[in-house]
Scaffold this active site. Structure first.
Site, PDB file in Angstrom:
ATOM      1  N   HIS A 176      -3.479   4.412  -6.119  1.00 50.53           N
ATOM      2  CA  HIS A 176      -2.433   4.042  -5.153  1.00 50.53           C
ATOM      3  C   HIS A 176      -1.651   2.818  -5.641  1.00 50.53           C
ATOM      4  O   HIS A 176      -0.494   2.630  -5.252  1.00 50.53           O
ATOM      5  CB  HIS A 176      -3.035   3.784  -3.762  1.00 50.53           C
ATOM      6  CG  HIS A 176      -3.649   2.438  -3.552  1.00 50.53           C
ATOM      7  ND1 HIS A 176      -4.941   2.148  -3.906  1.00 50.53           N
ATOM      8  CD2 HIS A 176      -3.145   1.297  -3.014  1.00 50.53           C
ATOM      9  CE1 HIS A 176      -5.215   0.892  -3.587  1.00 50.53           C
ATOM     10  NE2 HIS A 176      -4.145   0.346  -3.049  1.00 50.53           N
ATOM     11  N   ASP A 190       0.808  -1.221   0.000  1.00 51.25           N
ATOM     12  CA  ASP A 190       0.000   0.000   0.000  1.00 51.25           C
ATOM     13  C   ASP A 190       0.843   1.274   0.000  1.00 51.25           C
ATOM     14  O   ASP A 190       0.338   2.349   0.343  1.00 51.25           O
ATOM     15  CB  ASP A 190      -0.924   0.012   1.228  1.00 51.25           C
ATOM     16  CG  ASP A 190      -2.266  -0.655   0.956  1.00 51.25           C
ATOM     17  OD1 ASP A 190      -2.622  -0.834  -0.235  1.00 51.25           O
ATOM     18  OD2 ASP A 190      -2.954  -1.015   1.926  1.00 51.25           O
ATOM     19  N   LYS A 199      -0.442   4.714  -1.227  1.00 53.34           N
ATOM     20  CA  LYS A 199      -1.400   5.561  -0.516  1.00 53.34           C
ATOM     21  C   LYS A 199      -0.751   6.846  -0.014  1.00 53.34           C
ATOM     22  O   LYS A 199      -1.452   7.781   0.376  1.00 53.34           O
ATOM     23  CB  LYS A 199      -2.034   4.782   0.637  1.00 53.34           C
ATOM     24  CG  LYS A 199      -3.049   3.751   0.152  1.00 53.34           C
ATOM     25  CD  LYS A 199      -3.788   3.083   1.296  1.00 53.34           C
ATOM     26  CE  LYS A 199      -4.848   2.126   0.751  1.00 53.34           C
ATOM     27  NZ  LYS A 199      -5.570   1.427   1.840  1.00 53.34           N
ATOM     28  N   ASP A 222      -5.024  -9.428   1.541  1.00 50.66           N
ATOM     29  CA  ASP A 222      -5.396  -8.027   1.731  1.00 50.66           C
ATOM     30  C   ASP A 222      -6.888  -7.919   2.054  1.00 50.66           C
ATOM     31  O   ASP A 222      -7.294  -7.186   2.961  1.00 50.66           O
ATOM     32  CB  ASP A 222      -5.067  -7.241   0.464  1.00 50.66           C
ATOM     33  CG  ASP A 222      -5.286  -5.749   0.613  1.00 50.66           C
ATOM     34  OD1 ASP A 222      -4.928  -5.183   1.663  1.00 50.66           O
ATOM     35  OD2 ASP A 222      -5.820  -5.133  -0.331  1.00 50.66           O
TER      36      ASP A 222
END
Length: 208
Positions: A95, A67, A70, A150
């Protein structure tokens, strides 16, 4: 240079990635330690698959950094209470490409792999994911693993738009995604080892 020097250098590198992943997750208190937990679950699948140590290491870095992108999403979207608008959702999806671009600048093989996974962890087995609508074996094996885990972790914890799900509902959702969102073989592996994942879920669900 001694072996001990290289071991210390590796530990420093790993610690840096861990701190970076924590920093990204803590931009939103609801996702605190998300990347840590994704990494633990992904490593468990890696061990079940009997992956080599080098691949386990790459999978670990991929989980921590999935991630990273982000960091480029505006706060008013990342922290918005409730559902995102169409335009906001389009920005949120970036992202994946932001993270892939950032990690791709490294020449280290482990981070090159992490770059791929950052870009692919929202692709679906049936091609209905994003950002490139990849499908099946076009998706990197680690991308398929992180995609499943996830979701497993995200459903386990509250978000601004939903409450945390109970474990029975989460497992049912993963099984229902077999062949659509998730690779069938991975779902079967998850199901066959579900007690191990529930044990990890119990251990880490309240991890700060």
């Amino acid at each position: 240079l001694t072996l001990g020097f290289y071991e210390e250098l590796k530990k420093n590198f790993e610690s840096t990635l861990e701190v970076l992943s924590i920093s990204i997750d803590q931009r939103d208190h609801l996702t605190s330690s998300h990347s840590f937990r994704v990494t633990q679950y992904a490593i468990e699948i890696g061990h079940v698959l009997n992956l080599e140590n080098d691949d386990i290491e790459k999978l670990r870095y991929s989980g921590l950094m999935h991630d990273l992108g982000k960091i480029g999403i505006p706060d008013h979207i990342l922290h918005k209470p409730g559902a995102l608008s169409g335009d906001e959702w389009t920005i949120m999806q970036t992202h994946t490409t932001i993270g892939q671009h950032l990690l791709h600048t490294s020449r280290r093989p482990a981070l090159q792999t992490a770059a791929i996974i950052a870009g692919q962890h929202h692709e679906w087995w049936n091609g209905e994911g994003y950002p490139k609508r990849m499908k099946g074996e076009e998706i990197h094996p680690f991308g398929r693993i992180v995609a499943l885990i996830d979701v497993f972790d995200a459903l386990s914890h509250p978000r601004s738009y939903k409450q945390a799900w109970d474990i029975e509902r989460i497992v049912a959702h993963i099984l229902a995604g077999r062949g659509t969102q998730f690779e069938p073989r991975l779902v079967d592996i998850f199901h066959a080892n579900v007690d191990q994942f529930i044990e990890l879920w119990c251990r880490y669900r309240d991890f700060p």
